[in-house]
Write a protein that holds these residues in place. Structure first.
Motif, PDB file in Angstrom:
ATOM      1  N   PRO A  45       0.814  -1.223   0.000  1.00 16.48           N
ATOM      2  CA  PRO A  45       0.000   0.000   0.000  1.00 16.48           C
ATOM      3  C   PRO A  45       0.843   1.266   0.000  1.00 16.48           C
ATOM      4  O   PRO A  45       0.492   2.247  -0.672  1.00 16.48           O
ATOM      5  CB  PRO A  45      -0.817  -0.124   1.297  1.00 16.48           C
ATOM      6  N   ALA A  46       1.955   1.257   0.742  1.00  9.42           N
ATOM      7  CA  ALA A  46       2.835   2.433   0.735  1.00  9.42           C
ATOM      8  C   ALA A  46       3.419   2.661  -0.648  1.00  9.42           C
ATOM      9  O   ALA A  46       3.531   3.811  -1.109  1.00  9.42           O
ATOM     10  CB  ALA A  46       3.959   2.243   1.759  1.00  9.42           C
ATOM     11  N   LEU A  47       3.785   1.572  -1.329  1.00  6.47           N
ATOM     12  CA  LEU A  47       4.320   1.703  -2.687  1.00  6.47           C
ATOM     13  C   LEU A  47       3.280   2.294  -3.629  1.00  6.47           C
ATOM     14  O   LEU A  47       3.571   3.229  -4.390  1.00  6.47           O
ATOM     15  CB  LEU A  47       4.782   0.335  -3.192  1.00  6.47           C
ATOM     16  N   PHE A 133      -7.456  -2.049  -9.996  1.00  8.15           N
ATOM     17  CA  PHE A 133      -8.718  -2.299 -10.688  1.00  8.15           C
ATOM     18  C   PHE A 133      -8.893  -3.771 -11.050  1.00  8.15           C
ATOM     19  O   PHE A 133     -10.010  -4.306 -10.973  1.00  8.15           O
ATOM     20  CB  PHE A 133      -8.821  -1.417 -11.931  1.00  8.15           C
ATOM     21  N   GLU A 134      -7.816  -4.452 -11.430  1.00  4.23           N
ATOM     22  CA  GLU A 134      -7.948  -5.880 -11.729  1.00  4.23           C
ATOM     23  C   GLU A 134      -8.272  -6.666 -10.468  1.00  4.23           C
ATOM     24  O   GLU A 134      -9.121  -7.562 -10.479  1.00  4.23           O
ATOM     25  CB  GLU A 134      -6.665  -6.414 -12.381  1.00  4.23           C
ATOM     26  N   ASN A 135      -7.589  -6.350  -9.368  1.00  2.79           N
ATOM     27  CA  ASN A 135      -7.896  -7.046  -8.118  1.00  2.79           C
ATOM     28  C   ASN A 135      -9.333  -6.794  -7.691  1.00  2.79           C
ATOM     29  O   ASN A 135     -10.015  -7.707  -7.214  1.00  2.79           O
ATOM     30  CB  ASN A 135      -6.927  -6.622  -7.016  1.00  2.79           C
ATOM     31  N   ALA A 136      -9.794  -5.552  -7.847  1.00  2.00           N
ATOM     32  CA  ALA A 136     -11.183  -5.244  -7.497  1.00  2.00           C
ATOM     33  C   ALA A 136     -12.147  -6.098  -8.315  1.00  2.00           C
ATOM     34  O   ALA A 136     -13.126  -6.646  -7.779  1.00  2.00           O
ATOM     35  CB  ALA A 136     -11.463  -3.761  -7.719  1.00  2.00           C
ATOM     36  N   HIS A 170     -10.021  -2.929   0.868  1.00  2.00           N
ATOM     37  CA  HIS A 170      -8.750  -3.591   0.582  1.00  2.00           C
ATOM     38  C   HIS A 170      -7.614  -2.572   0.647  1.00  2.00           C
ATOM     39  O   HIS A 170      -7.736  -1.459   0.116  1.00  2.00           O
ATOM     40  CB  HIS A 170      -8.774  -4.243  -0.802  1.00  2.00           C
ATOM     41  N   PRO A 171      -6.498  -2.917   1.303  1.00  2.00           N
ATOM     42  CA  PRO A 171      -5.396  -1.946   1.476  1.00  2.00           C
ATOM     43  C   PRO A 171      -4.861  -1.380   0.169  1.00  2.00           C
ATOM     44  O   PRO A 171      -4.517  -0.194   0.105  1.00  2.00           O
ATOM     45  CB  PRO A 171      -4.320  -2.761   2.205  1.00  2.00           C
ATOM     46  N   SER A 175      -5.160   2.632  -0.438  1.00  5.33           N
ATOM     47  CA  SER A 175      -3.932   3.421  -0.592  1.00  5.33           C
ATOM     48  C   SER A 175      -3.894   4.132  -1.936  1.00  5.33           C
ATOM     49  O   SER A 175      -3.440   5.283  -2.033  1.00  5.33           O
ATOM     50  CB  SER A 175      -2.701   2.523  -0.427  1.00  5.33           C
ATOM     51  N   THR A 176      -4.388   3.460  -2.975  1.00  2.56           N
ATOM     52  CA  THR A 176      -4.429   4.093  -4.291  1.00  2.56           C
ATOM     53  C   THR A 176      -5.429   5.243  -4.307  1.00  2.56           C
ATOM     54  O   THR A 176      -5.162   6.310  -4.872  1.00  2.56           O
ATOM     55  CB  THR A 176      -4.790   3.067  -5.378  1.00  2.56           C
ATOM     56  N   ALA A 177      -6.590   5.044  -3.677  1.00  3.81           N
ATOM     57  CA  ALA A 177      -7.592   6.117  -3.599  1.00  3.81           C
ATOM     58  C   ALA A 177      -7.037   7.315  -2.838  1.00  3.81           C
ATOM     59  O   ALA A 177      -7.243   8.475  -3.240  1.00  3.81           O
ATOM     60  CB  ALA A 177      -8.856   5.591  -2.918  1.00  3.81           C
ATOM     61  N   LEU A 178      -6.322   7.049  -1.760  1.00  4.09           N
ATOM     62  CA  LEU A 178      -5.706   8.143  -1.004  1.00  4.09           C
ATOM     63  C   LEU A 178      -4.658   8.850  -1.848  1.00  4.09           C
ATOM     64  O   LEU A 178      -4.532  10.086  -1.804  1.00  4.09           O
ATOM     65  CB  LEU A 178      -5.081   7.597   0.280  1.00  4.09           C
ATOM     66  N   GLY A 179      -3.932   8.085  -2.646  1.00  2.00           N
ATOM     67  CA  GLY A 179      -2.961   8.687  -3.553  1.00  2.00           C
ATOM     68  C   GLY A 179      -3.623   9.584  -4.581  1.00  2.00           C
ATOM     69  O   GLY A 179      -3.120  10.668  -4.894  1.00  2.00           O
TER      70      GLY A 179
END
Length: 320
Positions: A45-47, A133-136, A170-171, A175-179
């Motif tokens: 998530p940090a990455l 998006f693929e994982n979602a 999901h982390p 994390s991507t949404a926060l980015g």
């Protein structure tokens, strides 16, 4: 070719080190739990946050890229499912898991590290978008298909709520949404926060690859499934080829975005496929064998794919 070998040797070397460490130390599978927790809830998530938050917002709004990538993935999934269910007469549940084995790559653990090594920081955004998006989509499609198969007997509303909860919380996605929010707002992260994110992000690829090696060692190959012939072709050849063609047909994308998507599509079967098979008690041993065999064979196919890309034999747009 020597440059490609030099690129991939440390990458697969980390997987091999994890594999050997598990064989030598003979730790139980539970010993890997906290490392997986660190990888999934902190390092990766940090990455993703780091990659997305430091990207211009206009580069993040390529919905056409995401739609094309997911369409290509599920085109292969659909073709595989039809072949397995109708031609091979497998059960609906078996066809579901086998199709994931041929269309769900190890994009979370292997994708970011390999793409960034191969293409540099320019690959950051397409990789983050594809992974999230693929994982979602996989989190949505897998329980839906198994519900149709009768492997998940929860009430539809309860099942839908559980799926939405897994996707929303999901982390990787959080994390991507926060980015996205940070990139859109232009907010400045304090230096101490930036350093913490950088430290965690630097640990993501080495820890993920080591853990993957350990996981492979803990799932020995007892027998080679007969399905492996067409699943290997689908996962390591057909899927990257389909992604390449669909992206070429869809729009004029940056070459690094196209190559990143093709590279991620060419990764071996995700360990999550085995997790899904365990969850529903379907095709478990063969799912584990498929993960192991495709990972071993990718030692050959990934260098060939990178060779085609780096030598220009695979142009960034098939239909310029």
């Amino acid at each position: 070719m020597a440059d490609i070998v030099a690129l991939l040797l440390p990458f697969f070397g980390l997987i091999l080190i994890g594999y050997l460490a598990a064989r030598v130390t003979k730790q139980p599978a539970e010993a890997l739990g906290w490392m997986n927790t660190f990888i999934i809830y902190a390092a990766l998530p940090a990455l993703f946050f780091k990659l997305v938050s430091r990207t211009p917002i206009e580069d993040l709004a390529r919905i056409d890229f995401i739609v094309a990538d997911i369409a290509a993935t599920y085109l292969v999934y659909g073709v595989l499912f039809g072949f397995i269910y109708f031609a091979r007469k497998a059960s609906f549940a078996d066809a579901t898991i086998q199709s994931f084995a041929g269309a769900y790559g190890n994009i979370g653990y292997m994708g970011p590290g390999l793409a960034l090594l191969a293409f540099g920081e320019a690959a950051a955004v397409p990789v983050a978008l594809i992974v999230c998006f693929e994982n979602a989509m996989h989190f949505i499609v897998a329980p839906a298909m198994m519900a149709v198969a009768g492997g998940d007997r929860r009430p539809p509303l309860q099942l839908a709520g559980e799926v939405l909860r897994k996707v929303a919380l999901h982390p990787f996605i959080l994390s991507t949404a926060l980015g996205f929010i940070v990139a859109a707002s232009g907010a400045e992260i304090p230096l101490a926060g930036q350093r913490l994110v950088d430290y965690l992000a630097q640990a993501a690829a080495p820890c993920a690859l080591f853990a993957m090696g350990v996981t492979l060692a803990l799932r020995p190959l007892n027998r080679v499934p007969v399905e492996i012939g067409y699943l290997v072709v689908a996962k390591l050849i057909l899927l990257p080829a389909t992604v390449y063609v669909v992206l070429s047909l869809t729009g004029d994308f940056d070459p690094v975005w196209v190559y990143s998507a093709v590279l991620l599509a060419g990764l071996p079967t995700a360990t999550n496929v085995f997790v899904i098979s365990q969850q529903y008690g379907v095709w478990q041993e063969r799912a584990s064998a498929t993960v192991l065999i495709t990972t071993v064979l990718s030692v050959v196919t990934l260098p060939l794919l990178l060779y085609l890309i780096t030598t220009g034999m695979l142009p960034p747009d098939l239909f310029p």
